[in-house]
Design an enzyme around this catalytic site. Structure first.
Site, mmCIF file in Angstrom:
data_model
loop_
_atom_site.group_PDB
_atom_site.id
_atom_site.type_symbol
_atom_site.label_atom_id
_atom_site.label_comp_id
_atom_site.label_asym_id
_atom_site.label_seq_id
_atom_site.Cartn_x
_atom_site.Cartn_y
_atom_site.Cartn_z
ATOM 1 N N SER A 35 -4.581 9.794 -0.568
ATOM 2 C CA SER A 35 -5.298 10.320 -1.725
ATOM 3 C C SER A 35 -5.847 11.718 -1.467
ATOM 4 O O SER A 35 -6.603 11.920 -0.507
ATOM 5 C CB SER A 35 -6.476 9.402 -2.076
ATOM 6 O OG SER A 35 -6.008 8.254 -2.715
ATOM 7 N N HIS A 66 -2.302 11.712 -6.419
ATOM 8 C CA HIS A 66 -0.972 11.366 -5.878
ATOM 9 C C HIS A 66 0.064 11.972 -6.832
ATOM 10 O O HIS A 66 0.381 11.392 -7.882
ATOM 11 C CB HIS A 66 -0.801 9.849 -5.771
ATOM 12 C CG HIS A 66 -1.661 9.214 -4.727
ATOM 13 N ND1 HIS A 66 -1.200 8.862 -3.476
ATOM 14 C CD2 HIS A 66 -2.977 8.912 -4.734
ATOM 15 C CE1 HIS A 66 -2.190 8.354 -2.768
ATOM 16 N NE2 HIS A 66 -3.286 8.367 -3.505
ATOM 17 N N HIS A 88 0.585 1.914 -4.322
ATOM 18 C CA HIS A 88 -0.395 0.932 -3.857
ATOM 19 C C HIS A 88 -0.150 -0.405 -4.551
ATOM 20 O O HIS A 88 0.279 -0.428 -5.709
ATOM 21 C CB HIS A 88 -1.825 1.387 -4.172
ATOM 22 C CG HIS A 88 -2.177 2.750 -3.675
ATOM 23 N ND1 HIS A 88 -1.882 3.897 -4.390
ATOM 24 C CD2 HIS A 88 -2.796 3.161 -2.536
ATOM 25 C CE1 HIS A 88 -2.308 4.953 -3.713
ATOM 26 N NE2 HIS A 88 -2.861 4.548 -2.586
ATOM 27 N N TYR A 90 -2.404 -2.323 -5.681
ATOM 28 C CA TYR A 90 -3.293 -2.514 -6.840
ATOM 29 C C TYR A 90 -2.766 -1.848 -8.110
ATOM 30 O O TYR A 90 -3.247 -2.119 -9.211
ATOM 31 C CB TYR A 90 -4.722 -2.017 -6.537
ATOM 32 C CG TYR A 90 -4.844 -0.524 -6.292
ATOM 33 C CD1 TYR A 90 -4.764 0.391 -7.331
ATOM 34 C CD2 TYR A 90 -5.040 -0.034 -5.008
ATOM 35 C CE1 TYR A 90 -4.863 1.754 -7.104
ATOM 36 C CE2 TYR A 90 -5.146 1.319 -4.766
ATOM 37 C CZ TYR A 90 -5.050 2.207 -5.825
ATOM 38 O OH TYR A 90 -5.136 3.547 -5.594
ATOM 39 N N GLU A 91 -1.755 -0.972 -7.963
ATOM 40 C CA GLU A 91 -1.160 -0.362 -9.171
ATOM 41 C C GLU A 91 -0.254 -1.363 -9.887
ATOM 42 O O GLU A 91 0.244 -1.077 -10.971
ATOM 43 C CB GLU A 91 -0.341 0.876 -8.797
ATOM 44 C CG GLU A 91 -1.177 2.033 -8.264
ATOM 45 C CD GLU A 91 -0.295 3.170 -7.757
ATOM 46 O OE1 GLU A 91 0.182 3.963 -8.574
ATOM 47 O OE2 GLU A 91 -0.093 3.257 -6.520
ATOM 48 N N ALA A 118 -6.955 8.136 2.802
ATOM 49 C CA ALA A 118 -8.395 8.326 2.656
ATOM 50 C C ALA A 118 -9.026 6.958 2.902
ATOM 51 O O ALA A 118 -8.500 5.948 2.435
ATOM 52 C CB ALA A 118 -8.702 8.803 1.251
ATOM 53 N N MET A 221 -6.918 1.113 1.140
ATOM 54 C CA MET A 221 -6.112 0.228 0.278
ATOM 55 C C MET A 221 -4.613 0.482 0.426
ATOM 56 O O MET A 221 -3.854 0.321 -0.534
ATOM 57 C CB MET A 221 -6.519 0.430 -1.191
ATOM 58 C CG MET A 221 -8.007 0.302 -1.449
ATOM 59 S SD MET A 221 -8.419 0.676 -3.150
ATOM 60 C CE MET A 221 -10.199 0.953 -3.026
ATOM 61 N N SER A 222 -4.204 0.909 1.608
ATOM 62 C CA SER A 222 -2.784 1.272 1.751
ATOM 63 C C SER A 222 -2.349 1.152 3.211
ATOM 64 O O SER A 222 -2.966 0.459 4.017
ATOM 65 C CB SER A 222 -2.568 2.714 1.276
ATOM 66 O OG SER A 222 -3.210 3.617 2.158
ATOM 67 N N ASN A 245 -15.906 8.658 2.967
ATOM 68 C CA ASN A 245 -17.223 8.100 2.609
ATOM 69 C C ASN A 245 -17.627 7.069 3.650
ATOM 70 O O ASN A 245 -16.775 6.547 4.361
ATOM 71 C CB ASN A 245 -17.150 7.415 1.223
ATOM 72 C CG ASN A 245 -16.069 6.345 1.162
ATOM 73 O OD1 ASN A 245 -14.877 6.647 1.152
ATOM 74 N ND2 ASN A 245 -16.477 5.103 1.145
ATOM 75 N N HIS A 259 -13.782 7.354 -6.665
ATOM 76 C CA HIS A 259 -12.503 7.978 -6.318
ATOM 77 C C HIS A 259 -12.643 9.513 -6.363
ATOM 78 O O HIS A 259 -12.046 10.226 -5.548
ATOM 79 C CB HIS A 259 -11.415 7.494 -7.273
ATOM 80 C CG HIS A 259 -10.037 7.963 -6.909
ATOM 81 N ND1 HIS A 259 -9.463 7.717 -5.672
ATOM 82 C CD2 HIS A 259 -9.114 8.688 -7.604
ATOM 83 C CE1 HIS A 259 -8.246 8.265 -5.623
ATOM 84 N NE2 HIS A 259 -8.017 8.863 -6.784
HETATM 85 O O1 LIG Z 1 -3.514 6.314 -0.709
HETATM 86 P P1 LIG Z 1 -4.829 6.180 -0.008
HETATM 87 O O2 LIG Z 1 -4.917 4.992 0.872
HETATM 88 O O3 LIG Z 1 -5.235 7.447 0.703
HETATM 89 O O4 LIG Z 1 -5.909 5.989 -1.165
HETATM 90 C C1 LIG Z 1 -7.258 5.574 -0.937
HETATM 91 C C2 LIG Z 1 -7.394 4.107 -1.293
HETATM 92 C C3 LIG Z 1 -7.414 4.162 -2.816
HETATM 93 O O5 LIG Z 1 -6.101 4.270 -3.299
HETATM 94 C C4 LIG Z 1 -8.141 5.415 -3.116
HETATM 95 C C5 LIG Z 1 -9.595 5.173 -3.356
HETATM 96 O O6 LIG Z 1 -10.260 6.382 -3.600
HETATM 97 O O7 LIG Z 1 -8.036 6.229 -1.905
HETATM 98 N N1 GUN Z 2 -11.316 -0.053 0.327
HETATM 99 C C1 GUN Z 2 -11.712 1.202 0.407
HETATM 100 N N2 GUN Z 2 -10.829 2.196 0.246
HETATM 101 C C2 GUN Z 2 -11.260 3.464 0.340
HETATM 102 N N3 GUN Z 2 -10.600 4.614 0.229
HETATM 103 C C3 GUN Z 2 -11.481 5.627 0.417
HETATM 104 N N4 GUN Z 2 -12.707 5.143 0.640
HETATM 105 C C4 GUN Z 2 -12.588 3.791 0.604
HETATM 106 C C5 GUN Z 2 -13.529 2.720 0.778
HETATM 107 O O1 GUN Z 2 -14.716 2.910 1.003
HETATM 108 N N5 GUN Z 2 -13.027 1.460 0.678
#
Ligand SMILES: O=P(O)(O)O[C@@H]1C[C@H](O)[C@@H](CO)O1
Ligand code: GUN
Length: 291
Positions: A35, A66, A88, A90-91, A118, A221-222, A245, A259
């Site tokens: 992200s 993205h 992802h 979740y999409e 991220a 989440m990836s 964060n 996000h």
């Molecule tokens: O694709 P990533 O894993 O970098 O994205 C992170 C997880 C969520 O998709 C999103 C949350 O802000 O960032």
């Molecule tokens: N699950 C999860 N995914 C993230 N992606 C960026 N920050 C976070 C977070 O705090 N939790």
């Protein structure tokens, strides 16, 4: 294509053949951008780029930050392919779709996969903006049976029961540390365990407490599905999490994550990440070849 979720070898091959017919580049390294980290692709020279919507069989990105482009090009003379945007769970994508590009990369001749993401930190010593070199992962969906390798095994890619120890290449991790030292950024570089959760919600405080107790350093989440599939087909893997964060762990804490905040912090470290990945690829022992 057999059914909605079942992808067969010919499907991967068809997409790979299409790409090979559209570009002279023959990458040995693939980079998946997390992200807000898509700027890594901007550093590629002599680019050929394709919108995901124009690539036969490719899924579509739906998440802000993205871009949805596959970019071929050279980084310090090494041929790479870069996903500006990943998929992802979740999409609503099946895990076969999430990992579809990785098997296509294998058929293009890619030997090393670099993943970035991220993530939120659980480790008390981490700060926002830190870069975490991924030593290992905990794949929560995978532990619960949601695994891209479930279903009939494609022996042409790899074995039925692949090991998952030592997946994140030790020598690349060491090289990354050395580069960070020479770049003078070691003070905000960590090494730790990434945990994948399904998302799209961020963690509740009780969930954050659980992950912390489990020894998770960063959560996102990836990444785990792509890494599983890459490792299954024999690719070398390197991963970086950008800590965007600190995960809220206390009921007394009034902070909350969004996000937008994640994308903002990604932007802040984009140049350092680009420099690190570029230098790592330039030091890697890769023999280029073109069509
Ligand atoms: O694709 P990533 O894993 O970098 O994205 C992170 C997880 C969520 O998709 C999103 C949350 O802000 O960032
Ligand atoms: N699950 C999860 N995914 C993230 N992606 C960026 N920050 C976070 C977070 O705090 N939790």
């Amino acid at each position: 294509m057999h059914s909605k979720d079942q992808i067969c070898h010919e499907d991967y091959q068809r997409t790979a053949d299409w790409l090979l017919s559209q570009t002279q580049h023959r990458p040995k390294v693939a980079i998946i951008c997390g992200s807000g980290l898509g700027m890594l692709a901007d550093a590629l020279k002599c680019q050929d780029s394709f919108k995901y919507s124009d690539i036969p069989g490719f899924p579509q990105s739906t998440v802000k930050g993205h871009a949805g482009r596959l970019v071929f090009g050279e980084l310090k003379g090494k041929t790479c392919v870069c996903m500006q945007g990943r998929f992802h769970m979740y999409e609503g994508h099946s895990l076969s779709k999430v990992t579809f590009p990785v098997r296509v990369f294998k058929l293009l001749g890619v030997e090393t996969l670099m993943v970035t993401n991220a993530a939120g930190s659980l480790a008390d010593s981490y700060n926002c903006g830190d870069i975490m070199i991924i030593r290992d992962h905990i794949n929560f969906p995978g532990l619960a049976g949601l695994n891209p390798l479930s279903g009939p095994n494609d022996d042409k890619f790899g074995p039925r029961f692949p090991p998952m120890s030592g997946v994140y290449d030790k020598s690349l991790r060491k090289m990354a540390f050395d580069i960070c030292k020479s770049m003078g950024v070691s003070q905000y570089v960590q090494e730790g365990v990434y945990c994948m959760v399904g998302g799209p919600n961020f963690e509740s405080i009780a969930e954050a407490g659980l992950l912390h107790k489990l020894g998770v350093d960063a959560v996102g989440m990836s990444t785990a599905p792509e890494v599983l599939v890459a490792s299954h087909c024999g690719m070398r893997v390197f991963g970086l999490s950008l800590i965007t964060n600190k995960v809220v762990k206390s009921y007394e804490d009034n902070e909350s994550v969004s996000h937008e905040a994640v994308l903002e912090v990604s932007k802040m470290r984009s140049e350092t990440l680009q420099a690190l990945v570029t230098e790592l690829i330039s030091r890697m022992d890769i023999n280029n070849n073109t069509a």
